[in-house]
Design a protein around this motif. Structure first.
Motif, PDB file in Angstrom:
ATOM      1  N   GLU A 124       0.815  -1.216   0.000  1.00 11.20           N
ATOM      2  CA  GLU A 124       0.000   0.000   0.000  1.00 11.20           C
ATOM      3  C   GLU A 124       0.848   1.265   0.000  1.00 11.20           C
ATOM      4  O   GLU A 124       0.484   2.280  -0.600  1.00 11.20           O
ATOM      5  N   PHE A 125       2.000   1.214   0.666  1.00  6.63           N
ATOM      6  CA  PHE A 125       2.883   2.378   0.787  1.00  6.63           C
ATOM      7  C   PHE A 125       4.311   1.966   0.393  1.00  6.63           C
ATOM      8  O   PHE A 125       5.187   1.849   1.250  1.00  6.63           O
ATOM      9  N   PRO A 126       4.569   1.743  -0.891  1.00  7.63           N
ATOM     10  CA  PRO A 126       5.897   1.237  -1.306  1.00  7.63           C
ATOM     11  C   PRO A 126       7.006   2.232  -1.002  1.00  7.63           C
ATOM     12  O   PRO A 126       6.798   3.449  -0.997  1.00  7.63           O
ATOM     13  N   GLY A 127       8.182   1.687  -0.718  1.00  6.80           N
ATOM     14  CA  GLY A 127       9.326   2.545  -0.407  1.00  6.80           C
ATOM     15  C   GLY A 127       9.411   2.915   1.050  1.00  6.80           C
ATOM     16  O   GLY A 127      10.057   3.895   1.410  1.00  6.80           O
ATOM     17  N   GLY A 128       8.765   2.101   1.913  1.00  6.27           N
ATOM     18  CA  GLY A 128       8.758   2.414   3.338  1.00  6.27           C
ATOM     19  C   GLY A 128       9.993   1.922   4.060  1.00  6.27           C
ATOM     20  O   GLY A 128      10.793   1.147   3.534  1.00  6.27           O
ATOM     21  N   LYS A 129      10.149   2.395   5.287  1.00  6.76           N
ATOM     22  CA  LYS A 129      11.260   2.002   6.144  1.00  6.76           C
ATOM     23  C   LYS A 129      10.730   1.653   7.530  1.00  6.76           C
ATOM     24  O   LYS A 129       9.639   2.078   7.931  1.00  6.76           O
ATOM     25  N   TRP A 130      11.559   0.902   8.266  1.00  4.94           N
ATOM     26  CA  TRP A 130      11.183   0.411   9.601  1.00  4.94           C
ATOM     27  C   TRP A 130      12.336   0.688  10.546  1.00  4.94           C
ATOM     28  O   TRP A 130      13.492   0.433  10.219  1.00  4.94           O
ATOM     29  N   ILE A 131      12.029   1.211  11.719  1.00  2.29           N
ATOM     30  CA  ILE A 131      13.046   1.356  12.760  1.00  2.29           C
ATOM     31  C   ILE A 131      12.429   0.962  14.096  1.00  2.29           C
ATOM     32  O   ILE A 131      11.278   1.311  14.385  1.00  2.29           O
ATOM     33  N   GLN A 132      13.187   0.215  14.877  1.00  2.00           N
ATOM     34  CA  GLN A 132      12.714  -0.215  16.191  1.00  2.00           C
ATOM     35  C   GLN A 132      13.570   0.430  17.265  1.00  2.00           C
ATOM     36  O   GLN A 132      14.802   0.372  17.220  1.00  2.00           O
TER      37      GLN A 132
END
Length: 246
Positions: free
Chosen positions: A78-86
């Motif tokens: 749905e939101f291509p090009g996303g990033k993840w940080i924890q």
């Protein structure tokens, strides 16, 4: 998403080891009655499209990170090009070290956010580990850059719309125990014997599922399987599956 070879668990391994209980190892249970999860996932995505700044909120160990793993593929589509940080934090850290850690988190989120594609989504797992100023900049940068932001926290956060609240219920604990013990007859037998010595009290008023797994790991007393761990990736399609749930 990451893929893994299937290895049936050995009957003599501990079903409460992190290999079996870490976020992503067990599917998130939306409905205690076991109904289809497509509707609540669609509702979360719809809310994020509408509000752009979304929040998943719940107590420590109530499944927020597990939920993120469960919807990661849908988020990426749905939101291509996303990033993840924890983000993580030690509640017992000295005050000065705590301030330093929060400021480091603010900088880290800013650096990752700068790499999110327009129209993508930044996922911040543990947004309460940011300063109020850091969360303000997070919101402002998301609006200016034209991407969405989905965060988790232990409490409601100003400026973020609550999309889902994670909760721990007796039915949820029952279902998870059944799933974890299904292929571990020896562990089932040990828990059955332990239930005669006070195990039910351990299950009363559970709010932190991860802490419960840790305690049951000791009750079962079986060895854990060795596995590699790592939490270095920021890509939304390569989630940090070994990182602890919040």
């Amino acid at each position: 998403m990451m893929s893994h070879d299937f290895h049936p668990p050995s009957p003599r391994t501990n079903p409460f080891a992190s290999r079996h209980t870490r976020p992503g190892a067990i599917p998130y249970h939306f409905d205690p009655n076991g109904n289809d999860s497509d509707q609540p996932i669609a509702s979360i995505l719809s809310g994020l499209r509408q509000h752009r700044l979304g929040l998943i909120v719940g107590n420590h160990g109530s499944g927020k990170s597990t939920l993120l793993h469960g919807i990661a593929e849908s988020l990426q589509a749905e939101f291509p090009g996303g990033k993840w940080i924890q983000l993580t934090g030690d509640p017992d850290r000295p005050p000065l070290r705590g301030v330093s850690s929060v400021l480091a988190n603010d900088r880290a989120v800013g650096e990752v956010q700068a790499t999110v594609s327009p129209g993508g989504v930044l996922v911040v797992d543990g947004a309460e580990q940011l300063s109020p100023w850091g969360r303000f900049h997070l919101r402002r940068r998301a609006r200016r850059a034209g991407h969405a932001c989905l965060v988790t926290a232990h409490r409601d956060l100003r400026g973020f719309h609550v999309l889902h609240r994670t909760r721990v219920t007796a039915k949820l604990i029952e279902d998870l125990l059944h799933e974890l013990l299904r292929d571990h007859p020896e562990a089932r037998e040990k828990l059955k014997r332990a239930s005669e010595g006070g195990l039910p009290e351990m299950l009363d008023d559970v709010t932190d599922v991860r802490e419960l797994w840790s305690r049951l790991y000791d009750v079962v007393g079986l060895p854990a399987e060795k596995s590699e761990s790592g939490c270095s990736s920021n890509r939304l399609d390569a989630l940090p599956e070994n990182c602890p749930d919040h």
